[in-house]
Design an enzyme around this catalytic site. Structure first.
Site, mmCIF file in Angstrom:
data_model
loop_
_atom_site.group_PDB
_atom_site.id
_atom_site.type_symbol
_atom_site.label_atom_id
_atom_site.label_comp_id
_atom_site.label_asym_id
_atom_site.label_seq_id
_atom_site.Cartn_x
_atom_site.Cartn_y
_atom_site.Cartn_z
ATOM 1 N N GLN A 83 83.252 103.157 60.347
ATOM 2 C CA GLN A 83 83.794 103.075 58.995
ATOM 3 C C GLN A 83 84.950 104.053 58.818
ATOM 4 O OE1 GLN A 83 82.846 100.829 56.635
ATOM 5 N NE2 GLN A 83 84.626 101.589 55.523
ATOM 6 N N SER A 84 84.858 105.227 59.439
ATOM 7 C CA SER A 84 85.943 106.198 59.305
ATOM 8 C C SER A 84 87.221 105.673 59.933
ATOM 9 C CB SER A 84 85.534 107.516 59.959
ATOM 10 O OG SER A 84 85.267 107.329 61.340
#
Length: 665
Positions: free
Chosen positions: A304-305
């Site tokens: 997700q980052s």
């Protein structure tokens, strides 16, 4: 009696506890033939023989068929695995390589190519993201890893002034400290105990830097022999005995795709019964731990980052959960490393697999109190392909690292080097002849490529893509799938579409592509005879109506019944749907009538009871509550009546209070 050579080949030989007869006869292989063979072989080949597992990039000898990919040299156990592979970045990259006239790459080479890509560009920890969930990403974004790799190669090509090569590269080496880059991963030793042209192999990575610099490798191997140690179990508070820290041990760790696994294993063999030692899956594990957090975006690839860095923060429940889990995983891993600091600091070697910038930052920081550091000379990468981070995978890797390999190396049997073919990753057997690798001409390779693409389009019912592919590649709609012996049931697109019960594909191939319905397969069946439902059979009849009787021999050659127009087929289907709907409505009406008939006696009985009660009240047979109260108070003095009324009201109040308390509980 069994041959002692054969017994030696079958025995698991632990590097730190070798039999004296083996250790005393070892000599370093005098020439570079074995080294050159080891360099040309894939890193996973030793594990295929000694562990009994084939690495994820196993070469499968370029097998082809309905559940294989000749371009990437892979076979699949199920059709779902093959479909998943055709959507993968590896398959798409090899297709682009084919279009450029370059050779395809193996899975290991592709992992190395993407290994050094920053996660903010690639957005993928591809080997671990297959079982994570994602609900907030749109389709079509999962090729970000491939796009980033192609952009990177284009930039390198521009700088070099030449074409972007598709060969293997060391840029993606996941090892945090690749000090042996360019050297063969296995050291080879000869011994008179082995048959001719057979050698012992030991991974270079299990030697420390000082041991690698020594000239006498055999003497170094002798100094690595260890006496058996019996290590007591940890105390109740989890603390390890002092002997665990002083005894030789190594640290192994893998992290990727939200999966983390770490293990500290003692190198000393376990004492067995009668003074013997064993070291198969009975290694002494001093500490082990695994974590898993939902951090990667399913089908989209990457953490997700990485997605946030590339496209900005997504606002969804799934993205918020993944951000939280990423931070939680970092904290869990760092806390564990802090708890194991004593064992890690006393480890002889540190084997770590951490692909991607985020995973490397999790382990190596920088952060306050960090345990692992980039410049530690003990750091090693795994010199073979590894799978998902689990405790079993760590144990498999430990056994692979610490077991002496036995392999036949015969330069005369080595296939000639061919830059246009992917390298073989199949380990040569210690006994018996290696089966010959099938060779294909350029035309055969192209036909196999067309076969895999056409079959994929048909199985996924992609009619526009199928027609476009046939047109762009100037292929006949009656293209024969290769190899014929593996496609005897559905040798051509029309046969396969009919067997898949794909009516739109059948109609499109006949009317728009001009496929021949009279061609029969090796079983003597026309395409119509392979159709399994009426809709597909109707597609043949509609095509006969639209193409006309003169186009094909519909009756005798194609076995297609009388023609039917599309309007007639739709009208019949609509009529049948209406009849089915009317039958369902009639059934529901009958069921409602039955239920109503069953309810009527109960309704009549209830009405009769109410009527009888009303008649009784009217006749005075049943007294009302007011009449009962008046009868009780008859003959009482006014004071007694007031007392009785107060008692009635008190009882009524108590009843109401109890009812309220019961309802609230």
């Amino acid at each position: 009696m069994s041959d002692p050579h054969e017994d030696l080949l079958r025995r698991p030989l632990y590097v730190y506890d070798l039999p004296p007869n083996v250790l005393d006869t070892l000599t370093v292989k005098p020439d570079d033939e074995a080294a050159s063979c080891a360099v040309n072989e894939d890193d996973t080949s030793p594990s295929a023989r000694d562990v009994g597992h084939s690495a994820s990039s196993d070469g499968i000898n370029n097998l082809v068929g309905s559940q294989s990919c000749s371009l990437c040299a892979q076979t699949f156990a199920t059709l779902e695995d093959q479909r998943s592979h055709q959507k993968s970045d590896l398959h798409r990259y090899n297709l682009k390589q084919k279009l450029r006239g370059l050779r395809p790459v193996s899975e290991v080479e592709f992992e190395k190519l993407i290994g050094d890509l920053d996660e903010s560009l690639s957005g993928s920890d591809s080997d671990d993201s297959e079982d994570d969930e994602d609900d907030d990403s749109t389709a079509g974004k999962h090729d970000s890893t491939l796009a980033a790799l192609l952009r990177r190669q284009a930039r390198l090509a521009d700088k070099a002034g030449g074409g972007g090569g598709g060969g293997s590269s060391d840029d993606g080496d996941p090892s945090p400290n690749p000090r042996t880059r360019g050297k063969p991963p296995i050291l080879w030793f000869s011994s008179p105990l082995l048959p001719e042209k057979h050698y012992f192999g030991m991974y270079r990575a299990i030697l420390t830097g000082e041991e690698q610099r020594r000239n006498d490798l055999v003497e170094t191997l002798r100094t690595k022999q260890l006496e058996p140690i019996s290590i007591p179990k940890p105390a109740k508070d989890g603390s390890m005995p002092e002997v665990a820290y002083t005894g030789p041990h190594i640290f192994l760790c893998m992290i990727g795709g939200g999966h983390f696994a770490a293990m500290v294993v003692s190198l000393a063999p376990r004492p067995g019964k009668g003074g013997a030692t064993t070291m198969n899956r009975e290694a002494t594990v001093l500490a082990h731990k695994t974590f898993h957090r939902y951090t990667t975006r399913r089908k989209q690839g990457g953490s997700q980052s990485a997605n946030d860095n590339a496209k900005g923060n997504a606002h969804s429940a799934g993205s918020g959960l993944r951000r939280y889990n990423e931070q939680a995983l970092v904290q869990d891993v760092r806390n564990l490393l802090e708890d194991w600091k004593g064992l890690i600091d006393t480890s002889e070697l540190l084997f770590i697999r951490a692909t991607g910038a985020t995973n490397r930052r999790t382990l190596f920081g920088p952060y306050d109190g960090q345990v692992l550091r980039h410049n530690d000379t003990r750091l090693r990468g795994f010199p073979f392909s590894t799978r998902r981070a689990t405790q079993n995978e760590l144990m498999r890797s430990f056994i692979e690292l610490t077991r002496l390999k036995v392999r036949e190396i015969d330069p005369a049997k080595e296939p000639p080097k061919d830059a246009g073919k992917p390298p073989s990753t199949t380990a040569a057997k210690s006994t018996g002849q290696q089966p010959a690798k099938p060779k294909f001409t350029e035309e055969e390779e192209t036909a196999l490529l067309h076969t895999s693409q056409l079959q994929a389009f048909i199985r996924r019912s992609k009619l526009p893509a199928l027609l476009s592919y046939l047109r762009n590649n100037s292929l006949s709609p009656d293209f024969e799938f290769q190899p014929p012996e593996q496609n005897h049931h559905g040798p051509r697109p029309l046969h396969l579409a009919a067997s898949q019960n794909s009516a739109p594909l059948v109609l499109g191939l006949l009317t728009r592509a001009g496929a021949d319905p009279t061609i029969r397969n090796n079983e003597g069946k026309a395409a119509f005879e392979l159709a399994g439902d009426r809709a597909t059979r109707d597609a043949f009849r509609v095509a006969r109506s639209e193409l006309g009787e003169e186009k094909w021999s519909w009756d005798t050659g194609a076995s297609v019944p009388a023609p039917m127009t599309k309007a007639e087929a739709d009208s019949r289907d609509e009529r049948e749907r209406k009849e089915a709907s009317e039958k369902e409505a009639e059934r529901r009406r009958a069921e409602e009538e039955r239920l109503r008939a069953a309810e009527e006696p109960a309704v009549v009985e209830s009405k009769n009871k109410a009527k009888a009660r009303a008649n009784a009240l009217a006749a005075g047979l049943i007294k009302t509550p007011q009449e009962r109260r008046e009868e009780e108070a008859r003959g009482m003095t006014p004071e007694m009546r007031m007392r009785l009324e107060r008692e009635r009201r008190a009882r009524a109040a108590e009843a109401r209070l109890k009812k309220m308390q019961g309802g609230g509980g």
